[in-house]
Write a protein that holds these residues in place. Sequence first.
Motif, PDB file in Angstrom:
ATOM      1  N   ARG A   8      18.594 -42.760  80.887  1.00 14.15           N
ATOM      2  CA  ARG A   8      18.641 -41.399  81.353  1.00 14.15           C
ATOM      3  C   ARG A   8      18.117 -40.489  80.416  1.00 14.15           C
ATOM      4  NH1 ARG A   8      22.765 -44.044  81.224  1.00 14.15           N
ATOM      5  NH2 ARG A   8      23.841 -42.999  79.863  1.00 14.15           N
ATOM      6  N   ILE A   9      17.358 -39.831  81.091  1.00 13.68           N
ATOM      7  CA  ILE A   9      16.566 -38.652  80.391  1.00 13.68           C
ATOM      8  C   ILE A   9      16.809 -37.383  80.950  1.00 13.68           C
ATOM      9  CG2 ILE A   9      14.269 -37.971  79.701  1.00 13.68           C
ATOM     10  CD1 ILE A   9      13.173 -40.529  80.387  1.00 13.68           C
ATOM     11  N   GLU A  10      17.226 -36.591  79.976  1.00 15.82           N
ATOM     12  CA  GLU A  10      17.651 -35.162  80.562  1.00 15.82           C
ATOM     13  C   GLU A  10      17.513 -34.035  79.428  1.00 15.82           C
ATOM     14  OE1 GLU A  10      21.477 -36.018  81.413  1.00 15.82           O
ATOM     15  OE2 GLU A  10      22.338 -35.694  79.403  1.00 15.82           O
ATOM     16  N   THR A  11      17.544 -32.730  79.713  1.00 10.56           N
ATOM     17  CA  THR A  11      17.524 -31.646  78.721  1.00 10.56           C
ATOM     18  C   THR A  11      18.660 -31.480  78.657  1.00 10.56           C
ATOM     19  OG1 THR A  11      15.436 -31.156  80.179  1.00 10.56           O
ATOM     20  CG2 THR A  11      16.466 -29.197  79.000  1.00 10.56           C
ATOM     21  N   ALA A  12      18.997 -31.318  77.213  1.00  8.60           N
ATOM     22  CA  ALA A  12      20.249 -31.043  76.773  1.00  8.60           C
ATOM     23  C   ALA A  12      20.570 -29.342  76.930  1.00  8.60           C
ATOM     24  CB  ALA A  12      20.377 -31.145  75.389  1.00  8.60           C
ATOM     25  N   PRO A  13      21.814 -29.083  77.030  1.00  8.23           N
ATOM     26  CA  PRO A  13      22.100 -27.797  77.298  1.00  8.23           C
ATOM     27  C   PRO A  13      21.420 -26.719  75.971  1.00  8.23           C
ATOM     28  CG  PRO A  13      24.093 -29.040  77.415  1.00  8.23           C
ATOM     29  CD  PRO A  13      23.076 -29.844  76.884  1.00  8.23           C
ATOM     30  N   ASP A  14      21.290 -25.528  76.143  1.00  3.47           N
ATOM     31  CA  ASP A  14      20.688 -24.779  75.215  1.00  3.47           C
ATOM     32  C   ASP A  14      21.736 -24.738  73.981  1.00  3.47           C
ATOM     33  OD1 ASP A  14      18.474 -24.146  76.434  1.00  3.47           O
ATOM     34  OD2 ASP A  14      19.315 -22.187  77.452  1.00  3.47           O
ATOM     35  N   ARG A  15      21.148 -24.543  72.996  1.00  2.00           N
ATOM     36  CA  ARG A  15      21.548 -24.776  71.497  1.00  2.00           C
ATOM     37  C   ARG A  15      21.114 -23.506  70.779  1.00  2.00           C
ATOM     38  NH1 ARG A  15      21.623 -31.093  70.761  1.00  2.00           N
ATOM     39  NH2 ARG A  15      22.907 -31.352  72.907  1.00  2.00           N
ATOM     40  N   SER A  16      22.108 -23.077  69.769  1.00  2.00           N
ATOM     41  CA  SER A  16      21.327 -22.120  69.113  1.00  2.00           C
ATOM     42  C   SER A  16      21.129 -22.904  67.702  1.00  2.00           C
ATOM     43  CB  SER A  16      22.521 -21.162  68.462  1.00  2.00           C
ATOM     44  OG  SER A  16      23.247 -20.584  69.225  1.00  2.00           O
ATOM     45  N   LEU A  17      19.706 -22.437  67.428  1.00  2.00           N
ATOM     46  CA  LEU A  17      18.736 -23.130  66.307  1.00  2.00           C
ATOM     47  C   LEU A  17      18.254 -22.335  65.297  1.00  2.00           C
ATOM     48  CD1 LEU A  17      16.667 -25.285  68.692  1.00  2.00           C
ATOM     49  CD2 LEU A  17      18.628 -26.189  67.259  1.00  2.00           C
ATOM     50  N   VAL A  18      18.552 -22.555  64.010  1.00  2.00           N
ATOM     51  CA  VAL A  18      18.335 -21.846  62.946  1.00  2.00           C
ATOM     52  C   VAL A  18      17.542 -22.879  61.679  1.00  2.00           C
ATOM     53  CG1 VAL A  18      19.011 -20.470  60.865  1.00  2.00           C
ATOM     54  CG2 VAL A  18      20.004 -20.216  63.109  1.00  2.00           C
ATOM     55  N   SER A  19      16.293 -22.259  61.584  1.00  2.00           N
ATOM     56  CA  SER A  19      15.574 -22.954  60.621  1.00  2.00           C
ATOM     57  C   SER A  19      15.891 -22.405  59.137  1.00  2.00           C
ATOM     58  CB  SER A  19      13.905 -22.494  60.650  1.00  2.00           C
ATOM     59  OG  SER A  19      13.287 -23.267  60.036  1.00  2.00           O
ATOM     60  N   LEU A  20      16.432 -23.257  58.365  1.00  2.00           N
ATOM     61  CA  LEU A  20      16.702 -22.978  57.029  1.00  2.00           C
ATOM     62  C   LEU A  20      15.971 -23.537  55.802  1.00  2.00           C
ATOM     63  CD1 LEU A  20      18.680 -21.440  54.772  1.00  2.00           C
ATOM     64  CD2 LEU A  20      20.036 -23.638  55.011  1.00  2.00           C
ATOM     65  N   ARG A  21      15.314 -22.540  54.976  1.00  2.00           N
ATOM     66  CA  ARG A  21      14.415 -23.083  54.065  1.00  2.00           C
ATOM     67  C   ARG A  21      15.104 -22.366  52.761  1.00  2.00           C
ATOM     68  NH1 ARG A  21       9.708 -25.463  54.602  1.00  2.00           N
ATOM     69  NH2 ARG A  21       8.840 -25.857  56.559  1.00  2.00           N
ATOM     70  N   VAL A  22      14.995 -23.275  51.600  1.00  2.00           N
ATOM     71  CA  VAL A  22      15.419 -22.785  50.326  1.00  2.00           C
ATOM     72  C   VAL A  22      14.365 -23.153  49.581  1.00  2.00           C
ATOM     73  CG1 VAL A  22      17.814 -22.923  50.940  1.00  2.00           C
ATOM     74  CG2 VAL A  22      16.602 -24.704  49.760  1.00  2.00           C
ATOM     75  N   SER A  23      14.280 -22.482  48.276  1.00  2.18           N
ATOM     76  CA  SER A  23      13.296 -22.916  47.333  1.00  2.18           C
ATOM     77  C   SER A  23      13.857 -24.023  46.939  1.00  2.18           C
ATOM     78  CB  SER A  23      13.428 -21.665  45.933  1.00  2.18           C
ATOM     79  OG  SER A  23      14.834 -21.826  45.229  1.00  2.18           O
ATOM     80  N   ARG A  24      12.686 -24.862  46.205  1.00  2.00           N
ATOM     81  CA  ARG A  24      13.005 -26.251  45.926  1.00  2.00           C
ATOM     82  C   ARG A  24      14.043 -26.364  44.622  1.00  2.00           C
ATOM     83  NH1 ARG A  24       9.089 -30.920  47.415  1.00  2.00           N
ATOM     84  NH2 ARG A  24       7.986 -29.880  49.296  1.00  2.00           N
ATOM     85  N   GLN A  25      13.936 -25.278  43.840  1.00  2.00           N
ATOM     86  CA  GLN A  25      14.932 -25.148  42.742  1.00  2.00           C
ATOM     87  C   GLN A  25      16.238 -25.041  43.015  1.00  2.00           C
ATOM     88  OE1 GLN A  25      12.048 -23.485  43.105  1.00  2.00           O
ATOM     89  NE2 GLN A  25      10.592 -23.774  41.312  1.00  2.00           N
ATOM     90  N   ALA A  26      16.390 -24.479  44.141  1.00  2.00           N
ATOM     91  CA  ALA A  26      17.732 -24.392  44.548  1.00  2.00           C
ATOM     92  C   ALA A  26      18.135 -25.163  45.732  1.00  2.00           C
ATOM     93  CB  ALA A  26      17.783 -22.777  45.225  1.00  2.00           C
TER      94      ALA A  26
END
Length: 173
Positions: A8-26
Amino acid sequence: MPDRFDIRIETAPDRSLVSLRVSRQAAGDAVRRLDLAPPLCTAGEDPQSLWLGPDHWLLVGRRQPASAMIERCATGLAGLLHNAVDQSAAYSVLRIEGRRAREVLAAGSGLDFREQSFSRGGCRPTRLAQIAAVIVAAGTDAFELYVDRGYAKYLHDWLEDSLAIANAAAEPM
């Protein structure tokens, strides 16, 4: 006679998505403070974090809005250099599920989809059918594919075509 590919191939329900980047040191502090996913894995339920790189995660909310996840990042990462951006409109999520889903996905990617290499909770940024995708093993034979919204129809069609080819090859001559 070879088995047919019952997938089965389907589109999943909408989701909230947040891209999180941090400094490498942190990055280490961020992982501890927010319980972020370790390399090549997912962590948590809602939000779930998907590991995209040593300083990059995608936070997935099934019930939480992006604004709540961004606020959680601001509070939890206070004092650390980070960037949390709502990406909800940028991605589509496809779900592929079935006993031979791994074989169909392997046809379009160089990843090792064997269960011992890519089990439930695994997360792999890769190229699938020549487009950037994040693949999450959601179960033994279930995967979620996070792709740029503009490529979702192309990838859905590619998966359907690959499934049709696999089933035609499984037919007796």
